[in-house]
Design a protein around this motif. Structure first.
Motif, PDB file in Angstrom:
ATOM      1  N   PRO A 117       0.826  -1.211   0.000  1.00  0.00           N
ATOM      2  CA  PRO A 117       0.000   0.000   0.000  1.00  0.00           C
ATOM      3  C   PRO A 117       0.858   1.258   0.000  1.00  0.00           C
ATOM      4  O   PRO A 117       1.950   1.281   0.574  1.00  0.00           O
ATOM      5  CB  PRO A 117      -0.811  -0.135   1.289  1.00  0.00           C
ATOM      6  N   LEU A 118       0.356   2.300  -0.650  1.00  0.00           N
ATOM      7  CA  LEU A 118       1.057   3.570  -0.756  1.00  0.00           C
ATOM      8  C   LEU A 118       0.245   4.664  -0.078  1.00  0.00           C
ATOM      9  O   LEU A 118      -0.990   4.648  -0.113  1.00  0.00           O
ATOM     10  CB  LEU A 118       1.299   3.934  -2.225  1.00  0.00           C
ATOM     11  N   ASN A 119       0.939   5.614   0.507  1.00  0.00           N
ATOM     12  CA  ASN A 119       0.287   6.782   1.094  1.00  0.00           C
ATOM     13  C   ASN A 119      -0.176   7.695  -0.043  1.00  0.00           C
ATOM     14  O   ASN A 119       0.633   8.194  -0.816  1.00  0.00           O
ATOM     15  CB  ASN A 119       1.269   7.514   2.013  1.00  0.00           C
ATOM     16  N   ARG A 120      -1.472   7.919  -0.142  1.00  0.00           N
ATOM     17  CA  ARG A 120      -2.008   8.685  -1.278  1.00  0.00           C
ATOM     18  C   ARG A 120      -1.509  10.125  -1.290  1.00  0.00           C
ATOM     19  O   ARG A 120      -1.268  10.681  -2.368  1.00  0.00           O
ATOM     20  CB  ARG A 120      -3.535   8.659  -1.253  1.00  0.00           C
ATOM     21  N   LEU A 121      -1.356  10.720  -0.120  1.00  0.00           N
ATOM     22  CA  LEU A 121      -0.839  12.086  -0.080  1.00  0.00           C
ATOM     23  C   LEU A 121       0.596  12.133  -0.588  1.00  0.00           C
ATOM     24  O   LEU A 121       0.969  13.031  -1.345  1.00  0.00           O
ATOM     25  CB  LEU A 121      -0.903  12.627   1.353  1.00  0.00           C
ATOM     26  N   ALA A 122       1.400  11.137  -0.181  1.00  0.00           N
ATOM     27  CA  ALA A 122       2.783  11.066  -0.655  1.00  0.00           C
ATOM     28  C   ALA A 122       2.833  10.833  -2.158  1.00  0.00           C
ATOM     29  O   ALA A 122       3.713  11.342  -2.855  1.00  0.00           O
ATOM     30  CB  ALA A 122       3.539   9.962   0.079  1.00  0.00           C
ATOM     31  N   VAL A 123       1.885  10.059  -2.677  1.00  0.00           N
ATOM     32  CA  VAL A 123       1.793   9.846  -4.119  1.00  0.00           C
ATOM     33  C   VAL A 123       1.457  11.156  -4.824  1.00  0.00           C
ATOM     34  O   VAL A 123       2.033  11.493  -5.860  1.00  0.00           O
ATOM     35  CB  VAL A 123       0.730   8.779  -4.449  1.00  0.00           C
ATOM     36  N   LEU A 124       0.522  11.915  -4.254  1.00  0.00           N
ATOM     37  CA  LEU A 124       0.080  13.175  -4.857  1.00  0.00           C
ATOM     38  C   LEU A 124       1.237  14.150  -5.036  1.00  0.00           C
ATOM     39  O   LEU A 124       1.353  14.811  -6.076  1.00  0.00           O
ATOM     40  CB  LEU A 124      -1.013  13.808  -3.990  1.00  0.00           C
ATOM     41  N   VAL A 125       2.102  14.225  -4.031  1.00  0.00           N
ATOM     42  CA  VAL A 125       3.201  15.200  -4.074  1.00  0.00           C
ATOM     43  C   VAL A 125       4.547  14.505  -4.271  1.00  0.00           C
ATOM     44  O   VAL A 125       5.580  15.045  -3.887  1.00  0.00           O
ATOM     45  CB  VAL A 125       3.209  16.048  -2.783  1.00  0.00           C
ATOM     46  N   ARG A 126       4.532  13.318  -4.863  1.00  0.00           N
ATOM     47  CA  ARG A 126       5.758  12.532  -5.017  1.00  0.00           C
ATOM     48  C   ARG A 126       6.860  13.323  -5.723  1.00  0.00           C
ATOM     49  O   ARG A 126       8.032  13.266  -5.325  1.00  0.00           O
ATOM     50  CB  ARG A 126       5.451  11.245  -5.799  1.00  0.00           C
ATOM     51  N   PHE A 127       6.517  14.051  -6.761  1.00  0.00           N
ATOM     52  CA  PHE A 127       7.523  14.808  -7.510  1.00  0.00           C
ATOM     53  C   PHE A 127       8.234  15.814  -6.610  1.00  0.00           C
ATOM     54  O   PHE A 127       9.467  15.927  -6.636  1.00  0.00           O
ATOM     55  CB  PHE A 127       6.872  15.536  -8.689  1.00  0.00           C
ATOM     56  N   PHE A 128       7.491  16.529  -5.790  1.00  0.00           N
ATOM     57  CA  PHE A 128       8.086  17.565  -4.935  1.00  0.00           C
ATOM     58  C   PHE A 128       8.881  16.939  -3.796  1.00  0.00           C
ATOM     59  O   PHE A 128       9.958  17.427  -3.435  1.00  0.00           O
ATOM     60  CB  PHE A 128       6.978  18.476  -4.389  1.00  0.00           C
ATOM     61  N   ILE A 129       8.353  15.855  -3.240  1.00  0.00           N
ATOM     62  CA  ILE A 129       9.065  15.177  -2.156  1.00  0.00           C
ATOM     63  C   ILE A 129      10.411  14.649  -2.632  1.00  0.00           C
ATOM     64  O   ILE A 129      11.398  14.639  -1.895  1.00  0.00           O
ATOM     65  CB  ILE A 129       8.215  14.015  -1.599  1.00  0.00           C
ATOM     66  N   ALA A 130      10.466  14.216  -3.889  1.00  0.00           N
ATOM     67  CA  ALA A 130      11.681  13.595  -4.422  1.00  0.00           C
ATOM     68  C   ALA A 130      12.759  14.599  -4.810  1.00  0.00           C
ATOM     69  O   ALA A 130      13.897  14.199  -5.077  1.00  0.00           O
ATOM     70  CB  ALA A 130      11.330  12.731  -5.637  1.00  0.00           C
ATOM     71  N   ILE A 131      12.438  15.898  -4.809  1.00  0.00           N
ATOM     72  CA  ILE A 131      13.408  16.900  -5.276  1.00  0.00           C
ATOM     73  C   ILE A 131      14.719  16.863  -4.499  1.00  0.00           C
ATOM     74  O   ILE A 131      15.804  16.865  -5.111  1.00  0.00           O
ATOM     75  CB  ILE A 131      12.777  18.314  -5.247  1.00  0.00           C
ATOM     76  N   PRO A 132      14.713  16.841  -3.146  1.00  0.00           N
ATOM     77  CA  PRO A 132      16.013  16.763  -2.439  1.00  0.00           C
ATOM     78  C   PRO A 132      16.835  15.542  -2.840  1.00  0.00           C
ATOM     79  O   PRO A 132      18.058  15.636  -3.010  1.00  0.00           O
ATOM     80  CB  PRO A 132      15.593  16.695  -0.963  1.00  0.00           C
ATOM     81  N   ALA A 133      16.167  14.391  -3.004  1.00  0.00           N
ATOM     82  CA  ALA A 133      16.885  13.179  -3.405  1.00  0.00           C
ATOM     83  C   ALA A 133      17.433  13.324  -4.819  1.00  0.00           C
ATOM     84  O   ALA A 133      18.532  12.830  -5.126  1.00  0.00           O
ATOM     85  CB  ALA A 133      15.971  11.960  -3.316  1.00  0.00           C
ATOM     86  N   TYR A 134      16.681  14.001  -5.692  1.00  0.00           N
ATOM     87  CA  TYR A 134      17.164  14.228  -7.049  1.00  0.00           C
ATOM     88  C   TYR A 134      18.400  15.126  -7.038  1.00  0.00           C
ATOM     89  O   TYR A 134      19.331  14.931  -7.846  1.00  0.00           O
ATOM     90  CB  TYR A 134      16.067  14.858  -7.912  1.00  0.00           C
ATOM     91  N   ILE A 135      18.414  16.109  -6.161  1.00  0.00           N
ATOM     92  CA  ILE A 135      19.582  16.987  -6.071  1.00  0.00           C
ATOM     93  C   ILE A 135      20.806  16.185  -5.635  1.00  0.00           C
ATOM     94  O   ILE A 135      21.895  16.306  -6.221  1.00  0.00           O
ATOM     95  CB  ILE A 135      19.308  18.142  -5.086  1.00  0.00           C
ATOM     96  N   VAL A 136      20.625  15.352  -4.613  1.00  0.00           N
ATOM     97  CA  VAL A 136      21.737  14.510  -4.141  1.00  0.00           C
ATOM     98  C   VAL A 136      22.204  13.574  -5.249  1.00  0.00           C
ATOM     99  O   VAL A 136      23.406  13.428  -5.495  1.00  0.00           O
ATOM    100  CB  VAL A 136      21.308  13.706  -2.897  1.00  0.00           C
TER     101      VAL A 136
END
Length: 238
Positions: A117-136
């Motif tokens: 199961p996935l957290n729907r809110l985390a899915v909704l904003v997945r792109f923004f949440i992933a930005i710090p990891a993308y920078i790293v």
């Protein structure tokens, strides 16, 4: 350690790589040319993956789960993508198969946990949440690209990849695998472990654990510093 398909797949995504041995100098010399067909095919595979991610995002947003067809396809894309990266950066001499399958006999193995199961809110904003990891990942990737020049010379002239370079390359590629798996919703586990697994961390099989030596940790710091410089110059150049 030989890559073993019987390893239990722990959380989160893990990477198993056969221990470094002698490398073929000739294939190392022309590695860039040899990997081009893989990149061409992967370009179209990634286009298909983008479509599947969009479909999977809507499905996960409404159901809290990634559809099984998306899990199967995107897991295959992660495996293929990481095998090509590992080959390009000299973690193995075995040419990667043009395949989405697990390929148990290949010396690079990816352990992707079963979909849950996935957290729907985390899915909704997945792109923004992933930005710090993308920078790293971007900084680490830029640093690895520069360090790979040294790796290329080492392999071509000595037939071996030095231990610290092997360790940091494996750690960076594993981080990239975790980021790709997180972004494509294969796992809810946020990317971590660029400096290896902490002592006492839960890893079901020692074959999946990454422990960086002191020399490798210093090399990783240098790699990240170089990556930051490269990223700054690229931004300024634009």
């Amino acid at each position: 350690m030989a890559a073993n398909p019987a390893f239990l797949a722990p959380l989160p995504v893990h990477l198993a790589v056969a221990e470094p041995g002698p490398r073929n100098r000739l294939t190392a010399l022309i590695r860039l040319i040899m990997v081009i067909p893989q990149w061409i095919v992967l370009f179209f595979v990634h286009i298909a993956a983008l479509v599947v991610v969009i479909i999977g995002w809507f499905a996960a947003l409404f159901t809290g789960r990634l559809p099984q067809f998306a899990v199967d396809f995107l897991s295959g894309v992660v495996r293929w993508d990481i095998r090509v990266s590992a080959y390009f950066y000299f973690l193995t001499d075995r040419y990667p198969p043009f395949s989405l399958d697990q390929e148990p006999g290949y010396p690079i193995q990816i352990a992707i946990p079963e979909a849950g199961p996935l957290n729907r809110l985390a899915v909704l904003v997945r792109f923004f949440i992933a930005i710090p990891a993308y920078i790293v990942a971007g900084v680490a990737g830029s640093g690895l690209a520069v360090f790979s020049i040294g790796s290329w010379f080492m392999v071509v002239f000595t037939g071996r990849l030095p231990g610290p370079l092997f360790e940091v390359t494996r750690a960076v590629i594993r981080y990239q695998a975790r980021l790709l798996s997180y972004f494509t919703m294969l796992t809810p586990e946020y990317p971590w472990g660029l400096f290896g697994d902490p002592e006492g961390s839960e890893v079901q099989s020692p074959g999946w654990a990454i422990r960086l030596s002191d020399t490798a940790r210093g090399t990783m710091v240098a790699l990240l510093v170089v990556g930051v410089v490269v990223e700054i110059f690229q931004r300024v150049g634009r």
